[in-house]
Scaffold this active site. Structure first.
Site, PDB file in Angstrom:
ATOM      1  N   ASP A  42      48.317  60.635  97.331  1.00 11.10           N
ATOM      2  CA  ASP A  42      47.954  59.286  96.892  1.00 11.10           C
ATOM      3  C   ASP A  42      48.845  58.262  97.597  1.00 11.10           C
ATOM      4  OD1 ASP A  42      46.926  57.155  95.502  1.00 11.10           O
ATOM      5  OD2 ASP A  42      47.337  57.942  93.512  1.00 11.10           O
ATOM      6  N   ASP A  43      48.264  57.470  98.508  1.00 15.88           N
ATOM      7  CA  ASP A  43      48.987  56.416  99.230  1.00 15.88           C
ATOM      8  C   ASP A  43      49.961  56.961 100.265  1.00 15.88           C
ATOM      9  OD1 ASP A  43      47.678  54.723  97.507  1.00 15.88           O
ATOM     10  OD2 ASP A  43      49.466  53.852  96.595  1.00 15.88           O
ATOM     11  N   CYS A  78      42.542  53.307  96.340  1.00 12.31           N
ATOM     12  CA  CYS A  78      42.383  54.665  95.817  1.00 12.31           C
ATOM     13  C   CYS A  78      40.962  55.034  95.407  1.00 12.31           C
ATOM     14  CB  CYS A  78      43.319  54.860  94.619  1.00 12.31           C
ATOM     15  SG  CYS A  78      45.058  54.583  94.987  1.00 12.31           S
ATOM     16  N   ASP A 304      44.316  59.536 100.343  1.00 15.62           N
ATOM     17  CA  ASP A 304      43.204  58.615 100.121  1.00 15.62           C
ATOM     18  C   ASP A 304      43.335  57.331 100.937  1.00 15.62           C
ATOM     19  OD1 ASP A 304      45.316  57.598  98.642  1.00 15.62           O
ATOM     20  OD2 ASP A 304      44.288  57.643  96.715  1.00 15.62           O
ATOM     21  N   ASN A 305      44.537  56.900 101.221  1.00 18.02           N
ATOM     22  CA  ASN A 305      44.777  55.709 102.050  1.00 18.02           C
ATOM     23  C   ASN A 305      46.231  55.695 102.471  1.00 18.02           C
ATOM     24  OD1 ASN A 305      44.357  54.529  98.914  1.00 18.02           O
ATOM     25  ND2 ASN A 305      46.326  54.024  99.843  1.00 18.02           N
TER      26      ASN A 305
END
Length: 509
Positions: A42-43, A78, A304-305
């Site tokens: 995540d991130d 997200c 996700d990013n």
């Protein structure tokens, strides 16, 4: 009595045939269909060396498989990015636009149209045993298990490390002092052991989504202080405001020493929180190796990013069209993938669902916007020059985002009005707002004719545009949009317009 005996004999024969048929189907599935393990952080960025803490992951997946150097999120936030990964669609088609329910995150359109035909449902319908553990969608609250999952341990809401609730199959369970990444590791280890035990098993699709390195950037106790002497990467754009960007970024002021110290502390926490993820990956690979399942399992590692920390004097967030926010890690190992492969093809998260279906021998539905990259992976290990397995090459990727600023995102701790419709304004970030109602853009990430460019248009009153040549300006310091020839700008606008309306195969350009 004779009749009953004959009927009993036929029944026994039928049951035996049925048992043999079930055994045969399971054996065929086990022999011909690979297992698939997807690990989604995540991130996690690439540009700020976000893979540095991932020593075991880099060795076990990257060196033992393929590293993708041009992998991107379709949306730098997200929930839409996760929806894209699960559906193989751009956000304008699955209609999850941001992290709010009103913006489509776990909203009615997702629940009734997209989720019932997402990747896990397709795999489950084709005999796969499915497992999920971790962050699902930001607005997920576990009234029931989402469609497609045989086993499900889904986090309520956004990323947390302690004091969280999981939907654990038929019930919600709350935890206070158990570190979430470790819990997810244990749940996944148990699943892999059960899914691979014995000589006959159904193929599995397992997705593990730990919270790291998302805020609040909390490391496991055993990892606190490991990077205590580390500072955020001082890229040329760090604490360097520039006025040629969209107004939200272009209006940035120099960061104070106090804010920079906060950025350094968060940077350390992000790296330290990833150490438990690295251990998670190593544990899962060890179980697959121990159960002799590793060679028949594809393993994907991605995020996700991305994330920025101080670039263009923006404190810490994503939601921007710059490489820090859109460039994501992607490592894949598995059957037929040559070790130490390096691929430079353009890849989006929307390509992962078609790729998984390709591995499983399942026809990709026409509503998916992505393309399988399996041929790229095979080609990376070939030496005979045969390109017959190579799928149509994609030259362009779409990056799109819809700003979330509205009256409800007003923070009274910062000196702005609710009518300004700003968002992500916090005292920790010196009240620099990192999103707004008109931070809405669409970008063309262009690799055509060996270019390496990005062209963006903002949906605001100014119709603002940005463009960067990443070969000449990798840190995107100078907006060259008005240095481009008018015909080039017109062609970019046309290509971008077509991509923002594309669906299915028309998205592969």
């Amino acid at each position: 009595m004779i009749f009953q005996t004959k009927r009993a004999g036929k029944t026994a024969s039928f049951l035996l045939s049925l048992a043999i048929s079930i055994f045969w189907v399971d054996w065929v599935l086990g022999q011909q269909s690979p297992n698939i393990l997807l690990i989604l952080t995540d991130d996690q960025d690439v540009e700020l060396h976000g893979m540095y803490p991932m020593y075991e992951t880099s060795k076990l997946l990257g060196q033992a498989g393929a590293q993708f150097h041009n992998a991107f999120t379709p949306t730098p936030i997200c929930c839409p990015a996760r929806a894209s990964l699960l559906t193989g669609q751009y956000a304008h088609n699955h209609r999850t636009f941001n992290n709010s329910v009103s913006g489509g995150c776990n909203g009615p359109d997702w629940l009734h149209r997209s989720e019932p035909r997402a990747l896990p449902v397709i795999l489950q319908n084709h005999g796969y045993r499915t497992f999920f553990a971790g962050k699902y969608l930001n607005q997920f609250r576990g009234a029931k298990v989402p469609s497609g999952w045989n086993e499900f341990y889904g986090l309520h809401g956004n990323s947390r490390y302690y004091n969280y609730t999981l939907r654990e199959n038929s019930q919600n369970v709350s935890y206070t002092s158990t570190y979430l990444t470790d819990l997810l590791r244990d749940r996944a280890v148990d699943f892999l052991r059960s899914a691979t035990q014995g000589d006959v098993h159904r193929p599995f699709f397992a997705m593990v989504a730990p919270p790291a390195p998302h805020a609040p950037y909390t490391p496991a106790p055993r990892h606190r202080g490991v990077f205590s002497n580390t500072k955020a990467l001082r890229t040329p754009s760090f604490n360097n405001p520039t006025e040629d960007k969209h107004w939200l970024v272009g209006s940035s002021a120099h960061l104070s020493n106090e804010t920079i110290a906060t950025i350094d502390r968060y940077f350390q926490g992000r790296w330290e929180s990833l150490l438990a993820v690295d251990e998670l990956v190593a544990a899962l690979v060890a179980v697959l190796n121990e159960t002799k399942s590793l060679e028949n399992t594809y393993i994907i590692y991605t995020s996700d990013n991305g994330y920025h920390m101080g670039q263009f004097a923006q404190p810490f967030d994503k939601r921007q069209p710059y490489e820090t926010d859109i460039h994501v890690p992607l490592l894949i190992r598995g059957p037929g993938i040559a070790a130490e492969s390096h691929l430079h093809v353009a890849v989006s998260l929307i390509d992962l669902a078609p790729t998984v279906l390709d591995w499983a021998g399942i026809t990709v539905p026409p509503y998916m916007d992505g393309r399988s990259i399996y041929g790229d992976l095979l080609q990376a290990g070939r030496t005979d020059g045969d390109i017959s397995l190579h799928p149509p090459y994609r030259h362009s990727l779409l990056i799109e985002y819809w700003g979330e600023g509205n009256d409800d995102t007003y923070n009274p701790s910062c000196p702005w009005r609710s009518s300004d419709r700003l968002a992500e304004c916090t005292p920790e970030a010196a009240c620099h707002c990192q999103d707004s109602w008109n931070n809405t853009f669409a970008c063309l990430r262009d690799f055509k004719y060996n270019d390496d460019r990005i062209y963006c248009q903002f949906s605001d009153n100014e119709n603002f545009s940005e463009a960067y040549d990443l070969r000449q300006d990798p840190y995107q310091m100078v907006n060259i949009v008005y240095d481009l020839l008018p015909i080039v700008r017109a062609l970019y606008r046309l290509r971008l317009q077509n991509l923002t309306k594309c669906s299915g195969q028309s998205c592969i350009v």
